[in-house]
Motif scaffolding. Structure first.
Motif, PDB file in Angstrom:
ATOM      1  N   PRO A   1      50.699  34.183  34.447  1.00 11.27           N
ATOM      2  CA  PRO A   1      49.617  35.090  34.846  1.00 11.27           C
ATOM      3  C   PRO A   1      48.516  35.053  33.796  1.00 11.27           C
ATOM      4  O   PRO A   1      48.733  34.654  32.647  1.00 11.27           O
TER       5      PRO A   1
ATOM      6  N   SER B   1      47.263  37.317  32.076  1.00 14.49           N
ATOM      7  CA  SER B   1      47.551  38.161  30.909  1.00 14.49           C
ATOM      8  C   SER B   1      48.402  37.462  29.860  1.00 14.49           C
ATOM      9  O   SER B   1      48.517  37.945  28.725  1.00 14.49           O
TER      10      SER B   1
ATOM     11  N   ASP C   1      40.710  39.913  34.161  1.00 13.12           N
ATOM     12  CA  ASP C   1      41.134  39.657  35.540  1.00 13.12           C
ATOM     13  C   ASP C   1      41.653  40.982  36.083  1.00 13.12           C
ATOM     14  O   ASP C   1      42.456  41.660  35.416  1.00 13.12           O
TER      15      ASP C   1
ATOM     16  N   LYS D   1      43.839  41.729  38.094  1.00  8.80           N
ATOM     17  CA  LYS D   1      45.293  41.808  38.249  1.00  8.80           C
ATOM     18  C   LYS D   1      46.003  42.206  36.958  1.00  8.80           C
ATOM     19  O   LYS D   1      47.198  42.501  36.974  1.00  8.80           O
ATOM     20  N   ASP D   2      45.271  42.204  35.833  1.00  8.12           N
ATOM     21  CA  ASP D   2      45.861  42.621  34.559  1.00  8.12           C
ATOM     22  C   ASP D   2      45.796  44.128  34.360  1.00  8.12           C
ATOM     23  O   ASP D   2      46.388  44.659  33.419  1.00  8.12           O
TER      24      ASP D   2
ATOM     25  N   TYR E   1      40.632  46.731  43.585  1.00  6.91           N
ATOM     26  CA  TYR E   1      42.024  46.444  43.228  1.00  6.91           C
ATOM     27  C   TYR E   1      42.775  47.738  42.901  1.00  6.91           C
ATOM     28  O   TYR E   1      43.926  47.932  43.353  1.00  6.91           O
ATOM     29  N   CYS E   2      42.158  48.618  42.128  1.00  9.48           N
ATOM     30  CA  CYS E   2      42.828  49.870  41.751  1.00  9.48           C
ATOM     31  C   CYS E   2      43.088  50.754  42.971  1.00  9.48           C
ATOM     32  O   CYS E   2      44.116  51.429  43.054  1.00  9.48           O
TER      33      CYS E   2
ATOM     34  N   GLN F   1      46.032  49.224  44.767  1.00 16.38           N
ATOM     35  CA  GLN F   1      47.292  49.396  44.036  1.00 16.38           C
ATOM     36  C   GLN F   1      47.586  50.862  43.690  1.00 16.38           C
ATOM     37  O   GLN F   1      48.548  51.139  42.979  1.00 16.38           O
TER      38      GLN F   1
END
Length: 345
Positions: free
Chosen positions: A57, A59, A86, A88-89, A125-126, A129
């Motif tokens: 990933p 990260s 990113d 996704k991190d 994204y937040c 998620q």
């Protein structure tokens, strides 16, 4: 060596040549979207030049200075320890900042430092998620749940007045350089970015007060220096007041404040240059001995220094076994494999 020559030497699949040609066509098109173009170019670079990154990933990658420069030119948020933002991190939305993971530690990323495109992607994204920061009314309604979740350390810190109880040189984990406290997190500036240390980690036993002192002593001392910034110490490694904190966007430091000072003597300049050159050569030699790039080597050392609360100068090296040794705040000698980042004794 050009990317095409690398592919030819690797006897690469035709699909990579086709991807390279398509990328070159987009580079020549002024209408191409910079951020997406960078992402596609970076993915191709990873396939061609960094096969060891396959499956990792974002990260878990320490990017090279050249990659950081290219990402920054494309409007991406980057840090000096090899990180490129990113979405996704992201681990947590703190309202005016995001907490993002990177190589065993976390970055505190002010939303104002992100581009408009990055902020929009992060918000989406937040929301997807369920990481979006809670509104004040909603947060207040969950106060009992929040108190149970954050544990004793946060409650202890928030109940204490600031007081100097521990000498600065005995504060572990770079806590002498904390500039702010946000919702259970100590915020620590480092060079052009921020690290964060969660008080919950003390509840989990990952961090402790220095030998001879209590957590109450530690938290009271940290709070004192947050409230009295003029008394915070200097750092040779770019922590705290010697970072770019407080200079606007940290990636765009102000002009050198020493510009109006009297110039150093030629002998002093030459001595400093020799010392710096020798240090760089030593670091490069050590990185090669561990089979790492210089950037990756220094990033891993910084991560361990933060994790164990020690200075980089106190670390000793055993390149033949790919390990390093250090003494933690409990005066215990720890040996860590620099490649796996795990303790071996």
């Amino acid at each position: 060596m050009s990317a095409r020559q690398v592919l030819e030497n690797q006897d690469a699949d035709d699909s990579l040549f086709e991807a390279l040609d398509a990328l070159l066509d987009r580079l020549a098109d002024p209408k191409s979207k910079r951020s997406q173009l960078w992402s596609d170019a970076q993915n191709l670079i990873n396939q061609i030049q960094h096969p060891e990154r396959k499956g990792l990933p974002n990260s878990q990658i320490a990017y090279s200075p050249e990659e950081l420069a290219a990402a920054k030119a494309a409007g991406k948020y980057t840090t000096s320890d090899g990180y490129i933002f990113d979405v996704k991190d992201i681990e947590k939305d703190e309202g005016d900042a995001y907490v993002a993971s990177h190589l065993g530690h976390s970055h505190w990323i002010p939303k104002a430092d992100l581009s408009q495109e990055e902020r929009a992607a992060a918000e989406a994204y937040c929301k997807e998620q369920d990481l979006t920061a809670k509104k004040p009314a909603e947060q207040a309604g969950r106060e009992g749940e929040r108190s149970a979740q954050t544990g004793k350390s946060q409650a202890l810190y928030e109940s204490l007045p600031g007081a100097k109880r521990i000498p600065l040189e005995q504060l572990p984990y770079n806590l002498a350089y904390v500039v702010d406290y946000r919702d259970g997190q100590f915020i620590i500036p480092h060079q052009d970015h921020y690290h964060n240390l969660a008080l919950a980690w003390f509840d989990q036993g990952l961090y402790q007060a220095p030998v001879g002192y209590s957590l109450e002593d530690l938290f009271a001392t940290v709070k004192y220096y947050i409230e009295h910034p003029a008394e915070r110490p200097s750092s040779n490694d770019g922590w705290g007041r010697d970072s770019q904190h407080g200079q606007g966007r940290m990636e765009e430091p102000k002009e050198d404040s020493q510009a109006n000072q009297a110039p150093a003597e030629e002998g002093e300049k030459e001595a400093d240059k020799v010392e710096e050159d020798n240090y760089d050569k030593e670091q490069e030699a050590l990185a090669q001995a561990y089979g790492l790039t210089l950037k990756d080597f220094q990033t891993r050392l910084t991560t361990l220094a933060l994790r164990y609360g020690v200075s980089l100068e106190s670390i000793s090296y055993q390149a033949e076994s790919k390990t390093i040794s250090l003494q933690n705040s409990q005066q215990e000698i720890k040996t860590i494999n620099l490649l796996s980042m795990e303790e071996v004794s």
